[in-house]
Every structure is written in structure tokens, then in C-alpha cells.
Design an enzyme around this catalytic site. Structure first.
Site, PDB file in Angstrom:
ATOM      1  N   GLU A   1      -9.291  24.514  24.555  1.00 36.11           N
ATOM      2  CA  GLU A   1      -8.029  24.644  25.276  1.00 36.11           C
ATOM      3  C   GLU A   1      -7.933  26.058  25.842  1.00 36.11           C
ATOM      4  OE1 GLU A   1      -5.762  24.107  21.169  1.00 36.11           O
ATOM      5  OE2 GLU A   1      -4.353  24.740  22.686  1.00 36.11           O
TER       6      GLU A   1
ATOM      7  N   CYS B   1      -5.454  21.199  20.213  1.00 37.62           N
ATOM      8  CA  CYS B   1      -6.381  21.392  19.086  1.00 37.62           C
ATOM      9  C   CYS B   1      -7.027  20.084  18.625  1.00 37.62           C
ATOM     10  CB  CYS B   1      -5.660  22.020  17.904  1.00 37.62           C
ATOM     11  SG  CYS B   1      -4.836  23.541  18.321  1.00 37.62           S
TER      12      CYS B   1
ATOM     13  N   HIS C   1      -5.778  20.482   9.812  1.00 38.02           N
ATOM     14  CA  HIS C   1      -5.747  21.471  10.898  1.00 38.02           C
ATOM     15  C   HIS C   1      -4.811  22.587  10.416  1.00 38.02           C
ATOM     16  CE1 HIS C   1      -5.238  23.527  14.613  1.00 38.02           C
ATOM     17  NE2 HIS C   1      -3.957  23.193  14.718  1.00 38.02           N
TER      18      HIS C   1
END
Ligand code: CAA
Length: 381
Positions: free
Chosen positions: A82, A114, A226
Site C-alpha cells: 500500500e 494491509c 495483524h
């Protein structure tokens, strides 16, 4: 062939050789250090140097794991980021040339905040399932930059994960996951903006909401989340209610992220490497739950089964050495390096300044000319 036979054959991680101490950053920003150290759980953050970008970091990570033979079998390169350097040309095209991959290898850049690395890993597994004699290379490479004095400044970082995907999954077999997609304005970076627009509270709410939507109770030994900052893992684990894993097991997966900071797409896989490095018992045969979140938003829950030779195939010794041997920057140097980065990303012409070139670099960004990047291989053997 069963689904279980496909997964990650080799895994590595690269981060630049410079970091800033979060305590020092907090003092410089007139912030109580315990807010960032305890409240968010962070200790250090990797900082990008003038010679490095998403392509060089991806090259460093991929070079660790690829033999000449692997390269000839790679039929798909997915570059998840990204932090794109071009709205048209895929960053993977540069990487494809640098790694000397086959001209018949398909190359794509994949974007969804992400989440793109996880989407890419699943697509790569599907590719290998239908082309069992081929391999796929999945890289994630990101530079998380929110701007000085922003709420997100403490959750910056940079690094790259490389995963070789094949039907010899020496690190882990990858199961297909459960996905939930919905349009959420929690974090986005329009093409005119150097930094993302972030509603931090909304992003945490959306993260936890999607986790609850996709998670399926399933007797797991460990869980990797994450983790843009370490206490996000605690919030996520707590949201699993009766299915949460013991705190000590979660701690193992947090160690590398506390030191590196947020690496966006690679963060989930850095948690996995951390778990492999710090677990005090063998993980062979264990089931790991994985939760991937990409703002905007997609959440995916999937499972990994760790295989026998996982320790050698995930280069944890090298990765740990890389992280622990970084040089600590002063606050002024930290500001200097991020300023160089932010000016460079918008520059039509750029040549890196001579300082901050680590002796261990195997590639350097040589220049940007009319917006096109060229790279110089160092110690290319
Ligand atoms: N001592 C100890 N703890 C303290 C403290 C002190 N003196 N002061 C505050 N805290 C605690 C707070 O209680 C809070 O903990 P809880 O959430 O458990 O209550 C924690 O420190 C953070 O405090 P704030 O919420 O007040 O912090 P903030 O307003 O500065 O925002 C942030 C934190 C939202 C993470 C911000 O840094 C941010 O916007 N970061 C970028 C977005 C992000 O990372 N979102 C995560 C989910 S989205 C995602 O995962 C995708 C991605 O990678 C970006």
C-alpha cells in the site's frame, strides 16, 4: 493432492538497519512514554534510509530464500503493497528483473491496505494447486508513514516479507480462509496525498468487528494477528472470548512487531516469524489461527499447519539478527530520514545522499529519473 499440501516453502523478512527508540520519540513529542510503551506496547520502530524503498526491501527478503532453481520454477510474482511508487507500473516488474525471474512469470501488484499480502498468499496457493510443478513468490513491502506529530506517528515502521509458495510447504500448509468485505472509511490514501487519512478509533472498531464476523472456533494451538501495534493483538485475542489463547503464547508473536513497528501488509507474517523465533516448545504439527485485516475493509481468518522443517525454512536466525543489530538513531536523525523519504516519494528526480548506507545492503536505489527508478546491485554473487 489435498489442500493441505500447498503452502509456504520458505519465508524471510527484511527491515532496514536503523531504528528509533519509542521512549526517545515520546519524550521529543512531549508524550508520556508509558502511553506508547504500555498503552500501545511499542519499543522501537524501523526507519527507511535514502538508499532503500519498497523494491530494495522486497529484493533483500526474496534474495534470502531463492535458489537459482526456485527462480526458474516461479510462474507468478505477487507484490503486495500500500506504498506504491507508481499508479501504473507494478513494483514487481523491477523486482522481477533484479531477481532474474523467467520472462514467462506473471507479475502483478496487489492492493487492499494491509490485507493484500494475505489475499496474495491465498491466490498463490490456488495457483500452485492448479499448477503443481510451479511455484509462486509473494512479497509484501511497505513503508508506514503517517507524518510527524500525527496520532499514527508511533505506529510507523518499514519492512518486507518474502514467501515462496509451493507444494513443498516446509514452513506451513495454508488452508483456505473465511473472508468478510465491507466498505468502511477508516483508513485510505487518495492519490493526491502523501499520508493516509485515518480515523484510528474507527479502524480498531472495524478490525474487531470483522474479526468476530470471520472467526470460527476451531481448537487452535496459537494465534497470530495483524498487529500495527502490539496491544492490538491483546484487543483481538480478548475479542475471541472463550476461544482466546493464553497470554504467554500471544506474547511470543508480538516480540518482533514491538521492535520493528507497523509494516502494514507484512505485519501478520512478522507475527508468525516472531512466534517461531520465541516459542519455547516445538511448533511442528501445531495449528495456528491467522487473522488478517486491511482497512477499507477486508478481514480474513485462516489456519496454518506448521510442518517439520519449519525452523530452517523460516529464516528466523537471520531475521532476529537483522532486527537486533539495527543502529539506534537520534531523534534528529529520525526526522532527517523521514523527511528525505517524504520528499523523495514526490520527486521527479532524486539521487540518494551518501550517508546511512548500511554495509550489509545488497541493493541500493541508485536514482529516480523522470519518475523512473533504477537500482544498483551490490555484492551480487
Ligand atoms: N499510560 C498507559 N497507557 C496509556 C496512557 C498512559 N499514560 N495513556 C493512554 N494510554 C492507553 C489508552 O488507554 C489506550 O489503550 P486502550 O485502547 O486499551 O484503552 C492506548 O494507550 C492508546 O491511547 P489512545 O487511544 O488515546 O491513543 P491515540 O488516540 O493516540 O490513538 C491509535 C492510537 C488509534 C492506534 C493511533 O496511533 C492511530 O491512529 N494509528 C494508526 C491506525 C491504526 O494503527 N489502527 C489499528 C487498526 S487498523 C489496521 O490495523 C490497519 C493498519 O495497519 C493501519
Amino acid at each position: 493432492m489435498t489442500k493441505q499440501d500447498v503452502g509456504v516453502e520458505k519465508l524471510s523478512f527484511y527491515t532496514p538497519s536503523y531504528s528509533i527508540d519509542i521512549h526517545e520519540l515520546a519524550i521529543a513529542r512531549n508524550m508520556p512514554p508509558e502511553k506508547w510503551e504500555k498503552g500501545l506496547g511499542q519499543q522501537q520502530m524501523s526507519v527507511i534510509t535514502p538508499h532503500e524503498d519498497i523494491v530494495t526491501m522486497a529484493y533483500e527478503a526474496a534474495l534470502d530464500i531463492l535458489t537459482v532453481e526456485d527462480r526458474s520454477h516461479i510462474g507468478l510474482l505477487l507484490f503486495a503493497t500500500e506504498t506504491g511508487i507508481d499508479f501504473s507500473k507494478a513494483a514487481g516488474i523491477y523486482l522481477h528483473e533484479l531477481l532474474k525471474l523467467s520472462p514467462s512469470c506473471r507479475v502483478l501488484e496487489v492492493k487492499q491496505a494491509c490485507y493484500a499480502a494475505t489475499g496474495s498468499l491465498q491466490l498463490a496457493c490456488d495457483f500452485v494447486r492448479s499448477n503443481p510443478d510451479k511455484k509462486a513468490l509473494v512479497v509484501s513491502s511497505d513503508i508506514a508513514w503517517y507524518g510527524f506529530k500525527s496520532a499514527g506517528e508511533v505506529t510507523q515502521g518499514c519492512g518486507s516479507i518474502a514467501m515462496l509458495v509451493s507444494n513443498q510447504p516446509n514452513v506451513c500448509s495454508v488452508e483456505q480462509g473465511q473472508v468478510y468485505t465491507e466498505n468502511v472509511p477508516d483508513f485510505y490514501r487518495p492519490s493526491f496525498s502523501e499520508v493516509p487519512f485515518v480515523d484510528g478509533k474507527m479502524s480498531i472498531k472495524s478490525y474487531l468487528s470483522l474479526l468476530k464476523k470471520v472467526f470460527k472456533p476451531s481448537s487452535l494451538d496459537y494465534f497470530c494477528f495483524h498487529m500495527p501495534f502490539a496491544t492490538m493483538g491483546d484487543k483481538a485475542n480478548k475479542a475471541l472470548g472463550d476461544e482466546q489463547i493464553p497470554a504467554e503464547r500471544l506474547e511470543w508473536s508480538k516480540e518482533f512487531g514491538k521492535l520493528v513497528g507497523n509494516i502494514y501488509n507484512g505485519s501478520l507474517y512478522l507475527s508468525l516469524l516472531s512466534l517461531i523465533a520465541y516459542a519455547d516448545t516445538s511448533l511442528a504439527g501445531k495449528q495456528i489461527g491467522m487473522f488478517s485485516y486491511g482497512s477499507g475493509a477486508i478481514g480474513e481468518f485462516f489456519k496454518l499447519q506448521i510442518n517439520k522443517n519449519y525452523k530452517q525454512a523460516a529464516l528466523v536466525g537471520l531475521v532476529q539478527e537483522r532486527i537486533l543489530n539495527r543502529r539506534a538513531l537520534s531523534f534528529n536523525e529520525y526526522e532527517e530520514l523521514w523527511t528525505i523519504f517524504s520528499e523523495r516519494e514526490g520527486a521527479v528526480q532524486y539521487s540518494p545522499v551518501a550517508s546511512y548506507q548500511s554495509p550489509s545492503l545488497r541493493i541500493a536505489l541508485e536514482k529516480v529519473e523522470n519518475g523512473h527508478r533504477s537500482y544498483r546491485l551490490i555484492n551480487d554473487d
